[in-house]
Motif scaffolding. Structure first.
Motif, short mmCIF file in Angstrom:
data_model
loop_
_atom_site.label_atom_id
_atom_site.label_comp_id
_atom_site.label_asym_id
_atom_site.label_seq_id
_atom_site.Cartn_x
_atom_site.Cartn_y
_atom_site.Cartn_z
N GLU A 1 0.83 -1.21 0.00
CA GLU A 1 0.00 0.00 0.00
C GLU A 1 0.86 1.26 0.00
N ILE A 2 1.92 1.25 0.81
CA ILE A 2 2.83 2.41 0.85
C ILE A 2 3.52 2.59 -0.49
N THR A 3 4.00 1.51 -1.06
CA THR A 3 4.67 1.58 -2.36
C THR A 3 3.73 2.12 -3.42
N ASP A 4 2.48 1.66 -3.40
CA ASP A 4 1.49 2.17 -4.37
C ASP A 4 1.24 3.66 -4.19
N LEU A 5 1.12 4.11 -2.93
CA LEU A 5 0.89 5.53 -2.66
C LEU A 5 2.06 6.37 -3.17
N VAL A 6 3.28 5.95 -2.86
CA VAL A 6 4.45 6.71 -3.30
C VAL A 6 4.53 6.74 -4.82
N SER A 7 4.18 5.65 -5.47
CA SER A 7 4.17 5.62 -6.94
C SER A 7 3.14 6.60 -7.48
N GLU A 8 1.97 6.66 -6.85
CA GLU A 8 0.94 7.62 -7.28
C GLU A 8 1.43 9.05 -7.10
N TRP A 9 2.10 9.32 -5.98
CA TRP A 9 2.62 10.67 -5.72
C TRP A 9 3.64 11.06 -6.77
N ARG A 10 4.53 10.13 -7.10
CA ARG A 10 5.54 10.41 -8.11
C ARG A 10 4.88 10.65 -9.46
N GLY A 11 3.87 9.86 -9.79
CA GLY A 11 3.14 10.05 -11.04
C GLY A 11 2.45 11.39 -11.09
N ALA A 12 1.88 11.80 -9.97
CA ALA A 12 1.21 13.11 -9.92
C ALA A 12 2.21 14.22 -10.16
N ARG A 13 3.39 14.08 -9.59
CA ARG A 13 4.44 15.09 -9.78
C ARG A 13 4.86 15.16 -11.25
N ARG A 14 5.02 14.00 -11.87
CA ARG A 14 5.40 13.99 -13.29
C ARG A 14 4.31 14.61 -14.15
N ARG A 15 3.04 14.30 -13.85
CA ARG A 15 1.93 14.90 -14.62
C ARG A 15 1.91 16.41 -14.44
N ALA A 16 2.12 16.88 -13.23
CA ALA A 16 2.14 18.32 -12.97
C ALA A 16 3.28 18.99 -13.72
N ASP A 17 4.45 18.35 -13.73
CA ASP A 17 5.60 18.91 -14.46
C ASP A 17 5.31 18.99 -15.96
N ARG A 18 4.66 17.93 -16.51
CA ARG A 18 4.31 17.94 -17.94
C ARG A 18 3.29 19.03 -18.24
N MET A 19 2.32 19.21 -17.34
CA MET A 19 1.31 20.24 -17.57
C MET A 19 1.95 21.63 -17.56
N ARG A 20 2.90 21.84 -16.66
CA ARG A 20 3.59 23.14 -16.62
C ARG A 20 4.37 23.36 -17.89
N ALA A 21 4.99 22.29 -18.40
CA ALA A 21 5.78 22.43 -19.63
C ALA A 21 4.88 22.72 -20.82
N ASP A 22 3.62 22.28 -20.76
CA ASP A 22 2.69 22.52 -21.86
C ASP A 22 2.13 23.93 -21.87
N LEU A 23 2.34 24.67 -20.81
CA LEU A 23 1.85 26.05 -20.75
C LEU A 23 2.94 27.00 -21.22
N ASP A 24 2.54 27.96 -22.00
CA ASP A 24 3.55 28.97 -22.38
C ASP A 24 3.62 30.01 -21.28
N GLU A 25 4.42 31.01 -21.46
CA GLU A 25 4.66 32.00 -20.42
C GLU A 25 3.40 32.79 -20.08
N SER A 26 2.45 32.89 -20.97
CA SER A 26 1.23 33.65 -20.71
C SER A 26 0.23 32.85 -19.88
N GLY A 27 0.49 31.57 -19.68
CA GLY A 27 -0.43 30.74 -18.92
C GLY A 27 -1.44 30.03 -19.78
N ASP A 28 -1.43 30.28 -21.08
CA ASP A 28 -2.36 29.62 -21.98
C ASP A 28 -1.76 28.34 -22.51
N ALA A 29 -2.59 27.35 -22.73
CA ALA A 29 -2.10 26.09 -23.29
C ALA A 29 -1.63 26.31 -24.71
N ARG A 30 -0.59 25.59 -25.09
CA ARG A 30 -0.07 25.72 -26.46
C ARG A 30 -0.95 24.98 -27.42
#
Length: 151
Positions: A122-151
Motif C-alpha cells: 500500500e505504501i509503495t502504491d501511494l508513493v508511486s501515485e505521488w511520483r506520477g502526480a508530480r510527473r503529470r504536474a511537471d508535464r502540464m507546466r511544460a505545456d503552458l507557455d509563459e502567458s499561462g495559456d495552453a499551447r
C-alpha cells in the motif's frame, strides 16, 4: 472578544461580525470551516450574544495556526521520511540477527507476515501515485507557455 481572538474559528467569526457590521447587516454565524464573506450568507443563522459567548467558550484551548497547507505538507513529508528511515533501520536490525553459525536468521527462518506485506504494498502504491502526480504536474507546466495559456 479576547477569548475568541485566541482561536482560528473565533477570529473568523469576529471578522464576519466586523464585515456584517460595516455592511449594516445583523451578524451571521459562520458554519465550521467556512471563511468570512462580505455578503449575506445563504442559510446562515443570525449570531446572538448568547451564541457568541458559547463560541467563545468553545474556543477555549484552541490555538491559532499560522501554517500554510504547504508548510503542513512539508512537515508531513518530513515525518513520513523519518518514519521510513526508522523502518529501514528496524528491517536492517532484523537482517543482522545471526544464529550460532553466523548466518542471518532471516535467511534461514524467513519472514512471512501478510499484514506487513500488505502495508508495504500500500505504501509503495501511494508513493508511486505521488511520483506520477508530480510527473503529470511537471508535464502540464511544460505545456503552458509563459502567458499561462495552453499551447
Amino acid at each position: 472578544m479576547r477569548q475568541l481572538a485566541k482561536s482560528d474559528v473565533g477570529l473568523r467569526q469576529l471578522c464576519q461580525v466586523v464585515l456584517d457590521g460595516r455592511a449594516r447587516r445583523d451578524p451571521q454565524e459562520l458554519a465550521d470551516g467556512t471563511l468570512p464573506q462580505d455578503t449575506l450568507i445563504p442559510a446562515a443563522e443570525i449570531l446572538t450574544a448568547g451564541r457568541l459567548r458559547e463560541l467563545a467558550d468553545l474556543s477555549e484551548g484552541e490555538g491559532i495556526t499560522h501554517e500554510t497547507p504547504e508548510d503542513r505538507f512539508a512537515a508531513a513529508l518530513k515525518d513520513f521520511q523519518e518514519r521510513l528511515d526508522d523502518l529501514l533501520a528496524a528491517a536492517q536490525a532484523v537482517g543482522h540477527v545471526t544464529g550460532e553459525d553466523d548466518v542471518a536468521l532471516v535467511d534461514t527462518l524467513g519472514y512471512n507476515n501478510s499484514n506487513v506485506r500488505d502495508t508495504l504494498v500500500e505504501i509503495t502504491d501511494l508513493v508511486s501515485e505521488w511520483r506520477g502526480a508530480r510527473r503529470r504536474a511537471d508535464r502540464m507546466r511544460a505545456d503552458l507557455d509563459e502567458s499561462g495559456d495552453a499551447r
